[in-house]
Design an enzyme around this catalytic site. Structure first.
Site, PDB file in Angstrom:
ATOM      1  N   SER A 190     -21.784  27.570 -30.636  1.00 36.27           N
ATOM      2  CA  SER A 190     -21.242  26.282 -30.220  1.00 36.27           C
ATOM      3  C   SER A 190     -19.718  26.255 -30.401  1.00 36.27           C
ATOM      4  O   SER A 190     -19.028  27.167 -29.958  1.00 36.27           O
ATOM      5  CB  SER A 190     -21.934  25.154 -30.984  1.00 36.27           C
ATOM      6  OG  SER A 190     -21.764  23.917 -30.351  1.00 36.27           O
ATOM      7  N   ASP A 317     -30.864  23.863 -22.996  1.00 41.77           N
ATOM      8  CA  ASP A 317     -29.815  23.334 -23.863  1.00 41.77           C
ATOM      9  C   ASP A 317     -29.377  21.964 -23.352  1.00 41.77           C
ATOM     10  O   ASP A 317     -28.920  21.832 -22.217  1.00 41.77           O
ATOM     11  CB  ASP A 317     -28.629  24.305 -23.866  1.00 41.77           C
ATOM     12  CG  ASP A 317     -27.650  24.041 -24.988  1.00 41.77           C
ATOM     13  OD1 ASP A 317     -27.460  22.869 -25.350  1.00 41.77           O
ATOM     14  OD2 ASP A 317     -27.059  25.010 -25.494  1.00 41.77           O
ATOM     15  N   HIS A 345     -30.112  24.198 -27.995  1.00 40.20           N
ATOM     16  CA  HIS A 345     -28.746  24.530 -28.399  1.00 40.20           C
ATOM     17  C   HIS A 345     -28.700  25.338 -29.692  1.00 40.20           C
ATOM     18  O   HIS A 345     -27.650  25.902 -30.024  1.00 40.20           O
ATOM     19  CB  HIS A 345     -27.920  23.247 -28.553  1.00 40.20           C
ATOM     20  CG  HIS A 345     -26.444  23.494 -28.677  1.00 40.20           C
ATOM     21  ND1 HIS A 345     -25.703  24.127 -27.703  1.00 40.20           N
ATOM     22  CD2 HIS A 345     -25.562  23.206 -29.677  1.00 40.20           C
ATOM     23  CE1 HIS A 345     -24.448  24.222 -28.068  1.00 40.20           C
ATOM     24  NE2 HIS A 345     -24.332  23.665 -29.275  1.00 40.20           N
TER      25      HIS A 345
END
Length: 391
Positions: A190, A317, A345
């Site tokens: 991320s 995601d 995610h």
């Protein structure tokens, strides 16, 4: 970050097919009331209790684990037994598709490095990698997960973090202390992708490869926040209207952080993750320092561009949509693309075996010349070459 972003005004999209994340997930409302703020010691105790619960549930399910935690160094490692097979993808950009359920064999003697440094994303800490660390150790590798500044068990006030350099300091310090000829594979999740990019620019001689796991793989002069700009209103509007902003220096000063609405993170981050891992994340995630994601990165071809990059996409995601992930790899093509079907995610929770197999493949990719950007071999080509050698 995602739950904070979910409540923000969206840009208008053309066509009926464009549906905003706020419509998919419902409007994000701050919870009524509010629990009393926990002390750092209480937060750490809750985190360890939740982690113990997750490990205990894993053992009840038939896993095996030996446990080692190095809390003083801000890193941690775990060991669990291997599990199911996975699907993977890599190959020619941008539409390189190779799916396989075949087990990945690893030859440790042929590796450039056995050391894999895992960099968490926004709000997370070293704790989120406990499954990945376990599997990598079982394969004979040497994984290390670090807490970035103000994350995990590093109790630096997130409101005090003013730069990406300060936020990434534990990673840079770790790389700087490596022996002269030792390199690592960096894996960033991320917004941890920004710290990985920063490390590529400042410590390129210490890094063999970089892996961006559904991460902010930004370009030169781009901010991590810009990755989300396709779906969000402008940064100015965000800074004026977001109800999740923190003002550590007072309301009359610029915001310093973002807090999580824990009622929303399940849908945005963990829509495919086990309940025990959601419970762990709920008590362990911390506010996000705002300055690092609003800072433009300075990346050069000589440093950042000299290191091989790989991108792992997750196809279910809801935080960083597949469309945004595709845009990232189009605009800054990596040396290889892999995809995890059914991964949310946080595939280290939802698809740990799939992620593990992909990391094993990337670790074994040889130095430049053996695999060139845009020319990655498919599984079928590898099997054909193997058959020719044995005939």
């Amino acid at each position: 970050m995602g739950n904070a972003f979910a409540c923000m005004p969206r840009k208008e999209h053309r066509g009926a097919a464009a549906v905003s994340r706020s419509k998919r997930m419902g409007s994000a409302r701050p919870p009524r009331g509010g629990a009393a703020k926990l002390t750092p010691a209480e937060e750490e105790l809750l985190h360890r209790q939740a982690l113990a619960m997750a490990i205990h549930q894993h053992l009840d399910a038939g896993g095996s684990m030996s446990r080692r935690i190095d809390a003083g160094a801000g890193s941690m490692s775990r060991r669990i037994g291997p599990g199911s097979t996975s699907s993977r993808r890599h190959g020619n950009l941008p539409d390189s598709v190779t799916n396989a359920t075949k087990a990945v064999q690893i030859v440790l003697e042929n590796l450039e490095t056995k050391k894999i440094v895992l960099v968490h994303g926004e709000g997370f800490g070293a704790w989120c990698w406990y499954k990945t660390i376990s599997l990598l150790e079982e394969a004979g590798l040497d994984p290390v997960a670090l807490d970035l500044t103000g994350s995990g068990i590093d109790h630096t006030d997130t409101n005090s973090i003013a730069t990406l350099e300060e936020y990434s300091k534990p990673l840079i310090d770790y790389l700087s202390k490596l022996p002269e000829n030792e390199k690592v594979v960096l894996v960033g999740h991320s917004c941890g992708g920004a710290s990985v990019s920063y490390a590529l620019e400042h410590c390129p001689k210490k890094i063999s490869k970089a892996v961006f796991l559904t991460a902010t793989m930004v370009k030169d002069s781009q901010r991590p926040f810009d990755v989300f700009s396709e779906e969000l209103a402008s940064a100015d509007v965000f800074l004026q209207e977001s109800q999740y902003l923190l003002y550590g220096n007072g309301k009359d000063k610029p915001p310093t952080g973002l807090r999580f609405d824990k009622q929303q993170i399940k849908g945005l981050y963990f829509n495919q993750s086990p309940s025990k891992d959601i419970a762990l994340a709920t008590v362990s995630m911390r506010p996000i320092p705002l300055a690092p994601i609003m800072e433009k990165l300075s990346l050069t071809a000589e440093n950042y561009g000299s290191i091989r990059r790989y991108f792992i996409q997750t196809l279910d995601d809801r935080m960083l949509s597949p469309d945004v992930q595709e845009k990232l790899v189009r605009e800054s093509p990596p040396d290889g693309i892999f995809k995890i079907k059914g991964g949310d995610h946080c595939p280290f929770f939802s698809k740990p075996q799939s992620l593990h197999k992909i990391l094993l493949e990337i670790v074994q990719i040889q130095a430049p010349g053996a695999l060139l950007p845009g020319k990655a071999k498919t599984l079928e080509e590898e099997e054909e070459e193997s058959a020719e050698k044995s005939s």
